[in-house]
Design a protein around this motif. Structure first.
Motif, PDB file in Angstrom:
ATOM      1  N   ASP A 224       0.859  -1.180   0.000  1.00  0.00           N
ATOM      2  CA  ASP A 224       0.000   0.000   0.000  1.00  0.00           C
ATOM      3  C   ASP A 224       0.900   1.236   0.000  1.00  0.00           C
ATOM      4  OD1 ASP A 224      -1.685   2.092   0.453  1.00  0.00           O
ATOM      5  OD2 ASP A 224      -2.355   1.427   2.440  1.00  0.00           O
TER       6      ASP A 224
ATOM      7  N   THR B 240       0.232   4.313   0.236  1.00  0.00           N
ATOM      8  CA  THR B 240      -0.260   5.516   0.928  1.00  0.00           C
ATOM      9  C   THR B 240       0.655   6.035   2.043  1.00  0.00           C
ATOM     10  OG1 THR B 240      -2.386   4.452   0.583  1.00  0.00           O
ATOM     11  CG2 THR B 240      -2.418   6.554   1.740  1.00  0.00           C
TER      12      THR B 240
ATOM     13  N   ARG C 221       2.268   9.741   1.640  1.00  0.00           N
ATOM     14  CA  ARG C 221       1.895  10.798   2.603  1.00  0.00           C
ATOM     15  C   ARG C 221       3.125  11.367   3.292  1.00  0.00           C
ATOM     16  NH1 ARG C 221      -3.250   8.660   4.855  1.00  0.00           N
ATOM     17  NH2 ARG C 221      -4.741   9.303   3.251  1.00  0.00           N
TER      18      ARG C 221
END
Ligand code: ASP
Ligand code: MG
Length: 431
Positions: free
Chosen positions: A134, A136, A140
């Motif tokens: 993942d 993300t 971020r």
């Protein structure tokens, strides 16, 4: 056809972080505090040039070996879950220290465990496979910092259990992170300056390759060239990520692992169909003589070996003479499993008839090259070179990109030199 035609290729996502560079540093490169500082300087230089950097690290020096040795002092056969828990600490030490070294220079950096970095694996402790990454958390973080550092070799399974990816698995973490973030290249910094035509410790005239095809590198990695974890190459091929293997102690280019239609053409044009030669003396041969020549015998023998966790490499079966109702077969297994293999086969033969013995005086010599299958005469050149030093060939196997022969171990290094010379591999020098 580019030599990887049979590989399933998945689409790499669009780059998620503009200007992202992916680095991986091996244990030797992070061996002590001084080296950690040097690595930090190199990463800082990359940031100063305007890049964001995702860095995967191995454990410092030989610390994984030391952790395993300590575990064995406490328990002869440590539980696999607990061993993963222990081994994963090695990478957590180096990732945190490297992050601090960067912060010391004012570089905005943050470290991650495999789980924090979104690496989901299956639940096979000690050799887990990455199922999904993942992107993300890293994407971020890269909005706030310039460098994210990921502990290699570890992940988390669906049940939340910590897993490790198998020895050398940090390479695979790095390539998986590159794929998830949509990077085209992963730079692997290590203690050699690239991939060589053969082991330069054995053959001083071995030459560094400027580039090598995924399929060739997969074969060499499977044959024990320790420069890259085999699964990392498989992953890179699947997502079409270039791996640049290079020295962490210099700024010279190393070897690029990629899909190379050009490599094949060049090989054909220059009459150099062979890219590398590998020697493996970590196998033993098991000889099974006088088994009945009827259907099902091989199935039972190899079924039993598989069930006992003995992986078999090369297999040959003799051609029986007319009217001969007995058969012989030989196969190779990892040397430390030779005893297990004999123990597995012996009770079967008590029932079927026949004898089994192990021979560890053998070595496997392999030539690798994507043009081997399409170039006439390669096998003949190999066999002539081996015969030229008086070595008898005991087994042969081939694939589209490899020919392997089993020869007496005593003549292995001499044969390696002869084969390296026969294919003019010393000439690739420099590049
Ligand atoms: N530290 C682990 C090992 O020694 C993983 C790696 O170095 O890639 O196998
Ligand atoms: Mg390694």
């Amino acid at each position: 056809m580019d030599g990887v035609g049979h590989a399933p290729t998945e689409r790499r996502p669009e780059p998620l972080v503009p200007g992202l560079v992916v680095h991986k540093y091996g244990g030797t490169s992070l061996g002590d505090v001084e080296r950690i500082r040097k690595v930090a300087t190199r990463i800082q230089r990359t940031v100063d040039r305007g890049h964001k950097v995702a860095v995967t690290v191995s454990a410092m020096g030989h610390s994984t070996d030391q952790l395993i040795a300590t575990a064995r002092e406490v328990h002869a056969r440590p539980d696999r879950r607990e061993l993963d828990m222990l081994m994963a600490t090695g990478e957590q030490v180096s990732v945190a220290l490297l992050c601090m070294a960067l912060q010391h220079h004012g570089v905005r950096a943050r470290s991650f465990t495999g789980a924090q970095a979104g690496l989901l694996t299956d639940g096979v402790f000690g050799s887990a496979r990455i199922l999904q990454v993942d992107p993300t958390p890293l994407v971020r973080a890269l909005e706030q910092v310039d460098v994210v550092l990921i502990a290699g070799f570890q992940g988390v399974d669906a049940a939340g259990e910590l897993t490790t990816l198998g020895r050398g698995g940090s390479d695979t973490t790095a390539v998986a992170i590159a794929a998830a973030l949509g990077a085209e290249e992963c730079e692997v910094f290590t203690d050699t300056d690239g991939v060589y035509t053969t082991d330069p410790h054995l053959i001083p005239s071995a030459a560094k390759l400027a580039c090598i095809d995924y399929d060739e590198m997969l074969e060499l990695a499977a044959l024990g060239a320790e420069v890259l974890h085999p699964r990392s190459v498989w992953y890179a091929r699947r997502y079409r990520i270039r791996i640049h293997v290079r020295s962490s102690f210099s700024f010279q280019d190393g070897t690029v692992v990629t899909a190379l239609p050009r490599a094949q053409e060049t090989a054909m044009k220059t009459d150099r169909p062979v890219t590398g030669v590998a020697l493996d003396d970590q196998h033993a041969r098991i000889n099974v003589l006088g088994v009945p020549d009827v259907p099902g015998v091989a199935g039972r023998i190899f079924g039993a070996l598989g069930a006992a966790g003995v992986n078999v490499d090369m297999i040959i079966q003799g051609v029986p003479g007319a009217g001969d109702s007995r058969q012989q077969m030989s196969f190779t297994v990892p040397r430390d499993l030779a005893g297990d293999a004999v123990e597995v086969v012996r009770p079967l033969l008590a029932e079927l008839g026949g004898e089994v013995s192990a021979d560890d005086g053998i070595a496997k010599l392999s030539i690798v090259g994507v043009a081997i299958g399409s170039t006439p005469g390669v096998a003949g050149r190999l066999f002539a070179a081996v015969a030229g030093i008086g070595a008898n060939i005991e087994m042969i196997t081939t694939s589209e990109v490899r020919i392997s022969v089993v020869i007496p171990k005593l003549l292995a290094e001499q044969a390696l030199q002869a084969v390296h010379d026969a294919f003019d591999l010393g000439r690739v020098a420099g590049e």
